[in-house]
Design a protein around this motif. Structure first.
Motif, short mmCIF file in Angstrom:
data_model
loop_
_atom_site.label_atom_id
_atom_site.label_comp_id
_atom_site.label_asym_id
_atom_site.label_seq_id
_atom_site.Cartn_x
_atom_site.Cartn_y
_atom_site.Cartn_z
N CYS A 42 0.83 -1.20 0.00
CA CYS A 42 0.00 0.00 0.00
C CYS A 42 0.87 1.25 0.00
CB CYS A 42 -0.91 0.00 1.22
SG CYS A 42 -1.94 -1.47 1.37
N PHE A 44 0.91 3.73 1.85
CA PHE A 44 1.31 4.23 3.17
C PHE A 44 2.22 3.27 3.92
CE2 PHE A 44 -2.94 2.27 3.54
CZ PHE A 44 -2.65 1.24 4.41
N GLN A 163 -9.63 0.99 5.68
CA GLN A 163 -8.96 2.27 5.40
C GLN A 163 -9.90 3.30 4.78
OE1 GLN A 163 -6.71 1.80 7.15
NE2 GLN A 163 -5.74 -0.18 6.78
N SER A 164 -10.66 2.93 3.75
CA SER A 164 -11.60 3.87 3.13
C SER A 164 -12.79 3.10 2.58
CB SER A 164 -10.93 4.64 2.00
OG SER A 164 -11.88 5.40 1.27
N THR A 169 -10.54 5.45 -3.87
CA THR A 169 -9.40 5.70 -2.99
C THR A 169 -8.58 4.44 -2.79
OG1 THR A 169 -10.53 7.48 -1.82
CG2 THR A 169 -8.71 6.41 -0.67
N ILE A 173 -4.50 4.16 -3.57
CA ILE A 173 -3.43 3.87 -2.62
C ILE A 173 -2.91 2.44 -2.73
CG2 ILE A 173 -4.23 5.62 -0.99
CD1 ILE A 173 -5.45 3.38 0.71
N ILE A 201 -8.54 5.24 7.83
CA ILE A 201 -7.61 6.37 7.80
C ILE A 201 -8.38 7.61 7.35
CG2 ILE A 201 -5.50 7.34 6.82
CD1 ILE A 201 -4.53 4.49 6.29
N LEU A 204 -6.88 10.53 3.64
CA LEU A 204 -6.19 9.90 2.51
C LEU A 204 -6.22 10.81 1.29
CD1 LEU A 204 -7.47 6.25 2.97
CD2 LEU A 204 -5.06 6.95 3.01
N GLU A 207 -9.37 12.67 -0.54
CA GLU A 207 -10.62 12.42 0.17
C GLU A 207 -11.13 13.66 0.91
OE1 GLU A 207 -11.41 7.81 0.70
OE2 GLU A 207 -11.02 8.90 2.55
N LEU A 232 -3.83 10.44 8.85
CA LEU A 232 -2.85 10.13 7.81
C LEU A 232 -1.47 10.53 8.29
CD1 LEU A 232 -2.44 9.10 4.89
CD2 LEU A 232 -2.45 11.51 4.19
N LEU A 240 3.67 7.39 -0.42
CA LEU A 240 3.12 8.61 0.16
C LEU A 240 4.20 9.66 0.38
CD1 LEU A 240 0.47 7.85 2.94
CD2 LEU A 240 0.14 9.02 0.77
#
Length: 317
Positions: A42, A44, A163-164, A169, A173, A201, A204, A207, A232, A240
């Motif tokens: 990912c 992140f 996460q989302s 999104t 990511i 999270i 992101l 978002e 984040l 990221l």
């Protein structure tokens, strides 16, 4: 429930009539979203797998595929003893949960998982077994295996990284799964009587409130009993970080994360336990935010803001 939100400490005290401490262990698992050399994953993820602070990240062996199951079990047992010593010395702990924390803790053969869980749980007693994993690494066979441990502990939990609630999104990511796989995994776990804690999270890339609304709606739809909210944060060696250094991504200030968290909490089912609301990434791994206050300052400001405005968790559900 606490005055403003349902805290994890309050929940544990209500259920176990005392304080319960997690022993976070690294089972030397990998992740289907990373390459064999540790790259990928990912946007992140910095490859540390969120190992517990009192364990030693440098002890993780890189070539996971070359580690025998017996050696993995031995290392986990050592971590449990280390965790117990630390928690007894610092908190005088006497009740523990076993928390498979690092990486994807169901990403292995069923035979290995059974051997590992069976032998490590013998190091108890533990009141809970908590397994952190991805929604796309939950199968009927794994659920059946986890259900067996309901006779060894008082509660089995699975932590799912959503996460989302936005598929757009998740693709951005590089999560490698969609929202449907989260809903499907949560539904299947609940049918087996296994608790679900969802990781999300806030902040992101790309978002806003519309996306936060999708995320909280998915958590409510899944009937998740608990949630971990992360602000984040940008770690070294991640995509990221590249986006941050190009000015394409920013991180929230204390004030903004307080406002975002409250917005999320007010739309979250009031029965959901809040296990976390702020990241505690060690400074040596962190690129941004560098000046974010500790969690106690954050929680103090969040509670005072909710008190001033007369808001509580779930009042807009």
């Amino acid at each position: 429930m606490s005055e403003f939100y349902r805290s994890y400490a309050t929940h544990l005290h209500e259920v176990y009539h005392g304080r319960v401490y997690r022993i976070g262990v690294d089972g030397q698992f990998s992740c289907p979203n990373r390459n064999m050399d540790g790259s990928g994953g990912c946007a992140f993820c910095d490859g540390t797998g969120t190992i517990a602070a009192y364990q030693k990240p440098q002890d993780r062996l890189i070539e996971i595929s070359h580690i025998g199951i017996e050696e993995r079990i031995s290392k986990i047992k050592m971590q449990i003893e280390q965790g117990k010593r630390f928690l007894k010395r610092r908190y005088r702990a006497d009740m523990y949960s076993l928390y498979f924390q690092a990486y994807t803790n169901t990403y292995d053969t069923l035979e290995h998982l059974k051997m590992l869980y069976d032998l490590v749980l013998e190091e108890g007693p533990f009141v809970e077994l908590i397994v952190s994993t991805r929604p796309d690494c939950i199968t009927d066979e794994i659920i059946a295996l986890l259900k067996r441990y309901q006779h060894s502990v008082q509660k089995v939990w699975v932590e799912l990284g959503l996460q989302s609630g936005s598929d757009k999104t998740l693709a951005r990511i590089g999560r490698g799964h969609d929202v449907f796989s989260y809903i499907s995994a949560a539904d299947s776990l609940h049918l087996a009587g296994i608790g679900v804690c969802t990781h999300v999270i806030l902040g992101l890339p790309g978002e806003g409130r519309k996306d936060f609304a999708q995320t909280v709606a998915m958590v409510n739809r899944a009937g998740s009993e608990a949630v971990k909210i992360h602000n984040l944060h940008i770690c070294q060696g991640t995509r990221l970080q590249d986006w941050y250094e190009m000015g394409e991504v920013g991180t929230a200030s204390l004030r903004r994360h307080v406002e975002q968290s409250i917005w999320f909490l007010r739309r979250l089912n009031p029965s959901v336990v809040i296990e976390r609301m702020v990241c505690e990434t060690p400074e040596y791994r962190l690129v941004a935010p560098r000046a974010f206050p500790d969690k106690h300052q954050f929680l103090q400001q969040l509670k005072s803001t909710m008190e001033e405005r007369g808001w509580v968790q779930g009042d807009l559900v």
